[in-house]
Design a protein around this motif. Structure first.
Motif, PDB file in Angstrom:
ATOM      1  N   ASP A   1       0.719  -1.364   0.019  1.00  9.84           N
ATOM      2  CA  ASP A   1       0.221   0.175  -0.296  1.00  9.84           C
ATOM      3  C   ASP A   1       0.591   1.508  -0.298  1.00  9.84           C
ATOM      4  N   GLN A   2       2.097   1.467   1.016  1.00  7.50           N
ATOM      5  CA  GLN A   2       2.847   1.982   0.843  1.00  7.50           C
ATOM      6  C   GLN A   2       4.134   2.459  -0.453  1.00  7.50           C
ATOM      7  N   ALA A   3       3.836   1.570  -1.551  1.00  6.67           N
ATOM      8  CA  ALA A   3       4.930   1.793  -2.317  1.00  6.67           C
ATOM      9  C   ALA A   3       3.905   2.501  -3.477  1.00  6.67           C
ATOM     10  N   VAL A   4       5.058   3.323  -3.963  1.00  6.17           N
ATOM     11  CA  VAL A   4       4.450   3.924  -4.809  1.00  6.17           C
ATOM     12  C   VAL A   4       5.147   3.725  -6.193  1.00  6.17           C
ATOM     13  N   GLY A   5       4.974   4.205  -7.233  1.00  6.07           N
ATOM     14  CA  GLY A   5       6.365   4.151  -8.799  1.00  6.07           C
ATOM     15  C   GLY A   5       5.704   2.024  -9.281  1.00  6.07           C
ATOM     16  N   LEU A   6       5.179   1.840  -8.765  1.00  7.45           N
ATOM     17  CA  LEU A   6       5.195   0.357  -9.080  1.00  7.45           C
ATOM     18  C   LEU A   6       4.121   0.350 -10.570  1.00  7.45           C
ATOM     19  N   SER A   7       4.319   0.006 -11.508  1.00  8.02           N
ATOM     20  CA  SER A   7       3.904  -0.752 -12.756  1.00  8.02           C
ATOM     21  C   SER A   7       2.665  -1.804 -12.336  1.00  8.02           C
ATOM     22  N   ASP A   8       1.544  -1.722 -13.350  1.00  5.67           N
ATOM     23  CA  ASP A   8       0.873  -2.416 -13.088  1.00  5.67           C
ATOM     24  C   ASP A   8       0.609  -3.834 -12.665  1.00  5.67           C
ATOM     25  N   ALA A   9       1.986  -4.383 -13.434  1.00  7.25           N
ATOM     26  CA  ALA A   9       2.265  -5.597 -13.997  1.00  7.25           C
ATOM     27  C   ALA A   9       2.546  -6.501 -12.387  1.00  7.25           C
ATOM     28  N   ASP A  10       3.397  -5.357 -11.382  1.00 10.24           N
ATOM     29  CA  ASP A  10       4.307  -5.384 -10.824  1.00 10.24           C
ATOM     30  C   ASP A  10       3.545  -5.603  -9.386  1.00 10.24           C
ATOM     31  N   ARG A  11       2.240  -4.278  -9.708  1.00  8.09           N
ATOM     32  CA  ARG A  11       1.516  -4.348  -8.843  1.00  8.09           C
ATOM     33  C   ARG A  11       0.384  -5.711  -8.494  1.00  8.09           C
ATOM     34  N   ARG A  12       0.348  -6.296  -9.288  1.00  4.71           N
ATOM     35  CA  ARG A  12      -0.413  -7.665  -9.664  1.00  4.71           C
ATOM     36  C   ARG A  12       0.462  -8.771  -9.683  1.00  4.71           C
ATOM     37  N   ARG A  13       1.277  -8.656 -10.025  1.00  4.17           N
ATOM     38  CA  ARG A  13       2.683 -10.124  -9.054  1.00  4.17           C
ATOM     39  C   ARG A  13       2.556  -9.818  -7.341  1.00  4.17           C
ATOM     40  N   CYS A  14       2.688  -8.372  -7.132  1.00  7.90           N
ATOM     41  CA  CYS A  14       2.657  -8.309  -5.570  1.00  7.90           C
ATOM     42  C   CYS A  14       1.561  -8.825  -5.154  1.00  7.90           C
ATOM     43  N   GLU A  15       0.677  -8.415  -5.710  1.00  8.41           N
ATOM     44  CA  GLU A  15      -0.655  -8.856  -5.381  1.00  8.41           C
ATOM     45  C   GLU A  15      -0.864 -10.517  -5.242  1.00  8.41           C
ATOM     46  N   ALA A  16      -0.625 -10.806  -6.240  1.00 13.40           N
ATOM     47  CA  ALA A  16      -0.436 -12.592  -6.548  1.00 13.40           C
ATOM     48  C   ALA A  16      -0.198 -13.170  -5.106  1.00 13.40           C
ATOM     49  N   GLU A  17       1.269 -13.038  -4.791  1.00 14.56           N
ATOM     50  CA  GLU A  17       2.180 -12.832  -3.823  1.00 14.56           C
ATOM     51  C   GLU A  17       0.534 -12.821  -2.101  1.00 14.56           C
ATOM     52  N   ILE A  18       0.563 -11.596  -2.224  1.00 16.27           N
ATOM     53  CA  ILE A  18      -0.653 -12.101  -0.830  1.00 16.27           C
ATOM     54  C   ILE A  18      -1.235 -12.785  -0.716  1.00 16.27           C
ATOM     55  N   THR A  19      -1.993 -13.060  -1.947  1.00 15.28           N
ATOM     56  CA  THR A  19      -3.232 -13.883  -2.156  1.00 15.28           C
ATOM     57  C   THR A  19      -2.885 -15.857  -1.648  1.00 15.28           C
ATOM     58  N   ALA A  20      -2.034 -15.583  -2.028  1.00 17.29           N
ATOM     59  CA  ALA A  20      -0.954 -16.338  -2.473  1.00 17.29           C
ATOM     60  C   ALA A  20      -1.083 -16.798  -0.677  1.00 17.29           C
ATOM     61  N   ALA A  21      -0.308 -16.120  -0.027  1.00 19.74           N
ATOM     62  CA  ALA A  21       0.174 -15.843   0.946  1.00 19.74           C
ATOM     63  C   ALA A  21      -0.985 -16.479   2.699  1.00 19.74           C
ATOM     64  N   LEU A  22      -2.030 -15.477   1.488  1.00 21.45           N
ATOM     65  CA  LEU A  22      -3.566 -16.045   2.063  1.00 21.45           C
ATOM     66  C   LEU A  22      -4.110 -17.003   2.677  1.00 21.45           C
ATOM     67  N   HIS A  23      -4.266 -17.807   1.310  1.00 16.45           N
ATOM     68  CA  HIS A  23      -4.561 -19.033   0.909  1.00 16.45           C
ATOM     69  C   HIS A  23      -3.695 -19.941   2.046  1.00 16.45           C
ATOM     70  N   GLN A  24      -2.609 -19.854   2.183  1.00 15.08           N
ATOM     71  CA  GLN A  24      -1.911 -20.654   3.080  1.00 15.08           C
ATOM     72  C   GLN A  24      -1.869 -20.235   4.185  1.00 15.08           C
ATOM     73  N   ALA A  25      -2.356 -19.168   4.715  1.00 21.07           N
ATOM     74  CA  ALA A  25      -2.229 -19.148   6.146  1.00 21.07           C
ATOM     75  C   ALA A  25      -4.378 -19.042   6.333  1.00 21.07           C
ATOM     76  N   THR A  26      -4.631 -19.540   5.364  1.00 17.78           N
ATOM     77  CA  THR A  26      -6.406 -20.217   5.384  1.00 17.78           C
ATOM     78  C   THR A  26      -6.127 -21.933   6.341  1.00 17.78           C
ATOM     79  N   GLU A  27      -5.316 -22.184   4.753  1.00 20.78           N
ATOM     80  CA  GLU A  27      -4.940 -23.483   5.299  1.00 20.78           C
ATOM     81  C   GLU A  27      -4.343 -24.164   6.465  1.00 20.78           C
ATOM     82  N   THR A  28      -3.473 -23.602   6.828  1.00 21.97           N
ATOM     83  CA  THR A  28      -3.115 -23.425   8.429  1.00 21.97           C
ATOM     84  C   THR A  28      -4.194 -23.910   9.221  1.00 21.97           C
TER      85      THR A  28
END
Lengths: 143, 63
Positions: free
Chosen positions: A14-41
């Motif tokens: 949220d604090q990151a500035v100047g990220l490209s849309d592609a980079d932001r989507r990649r970061c979001e995907a990492e967060i989503t994967a982490a959320l899935h893993q946390a939910t699985e645990t």
């Protein structure tokens, strides 16, 4: 790669500035994967509690029913026969001990419910709380 | 849907319901124990009372 809690990763993104849309989507995907893993645990831990209760449910119910019926049968027998107070007291104490043991299943079920109810409300949040508590388990993020 | 919580709550309620019945029967059975103890204590007291009565009768030359 930086191990973080999901909340930290979200804040950093949220604090990151100047990220490209592609980079932001990649970061979001990492967060989503982490959320899935946390939910699985969290799901695994909840299922352990439920499995434990399911394992004791039938025997506890049978034990409680038997104790309930045996108390009634003992009282009826005492009225119908010339049982001594000593004999009666010994059998009563035995039943009371069985009752206390059987009733422990209720406490265990309440404990499991107290754990599962809030976790089921927010499994990913619980998983992330574990990441906060145990740093070595935190997922790696590229940001 | 909170299926796990619902299952656990239903299990707790089922066990608690039977446990409440068991507790009621336990109280009734405990009352029966007290009744037996009372009955035996009264019998014992009557037996104890007889001894002095016999002793008195003997002392009075009636035995």
């Amino acid at each position: 790669m930086a191990p973080r809690t999901i909340a930290d990763a979200r804040f950093a993104l949220d604090q990151a500035v100047g990220l490209s849309d592609a980079d932001r989507r990649r970061c979001e995907a990492e967060i989503t994967a982490a959320l899935h893993q946390a939910t699985e645990t969290a799901t695994v831990l909840m299922d352990e509690r439920v499995h434990h209760v399911a394992g004791l449910r039938e025997s506890a119910l049978a034990d409680l029913c038997a104790v309930r019926d045996d108390f009634a049968a003992l009282a009826a027998e005492a009225k119908a026969t010339a049982m001594t107070a000593a004999d009666y007291g010994a059998r009563f104490n035995d039943l009371a001990a069985r009752h206390r043991h059987a009733a422990q299943a209720i406490t265990r079920t309440e404990e499991a419910l107290a754990f599962v109810e809030p976790v089921e409300d927010d499994p990913a949040g619980y998983g992330d709380a574990l990441y906060a508590k145990f740093p070595l388990t935190r997922p790696d993020f590229s940001f | 849907m909170k299926s796990r919580s619902q299952y656990l709550a239903a299990t707790r309620d089922t066990l608690a319901r039977v446990n409440a019945q068991a507790q009621r029967n336990a109280l009734a059975a405990e009352d029966q124990l007290f009744a037996l103890e009372d009955r035996e204590a009264r019998r014992s007291a009557r037996r104890t009372d007889r001894v002095p009565a016999a002793v008195v009768a003997r002392d009075q030359g009636r035995l």
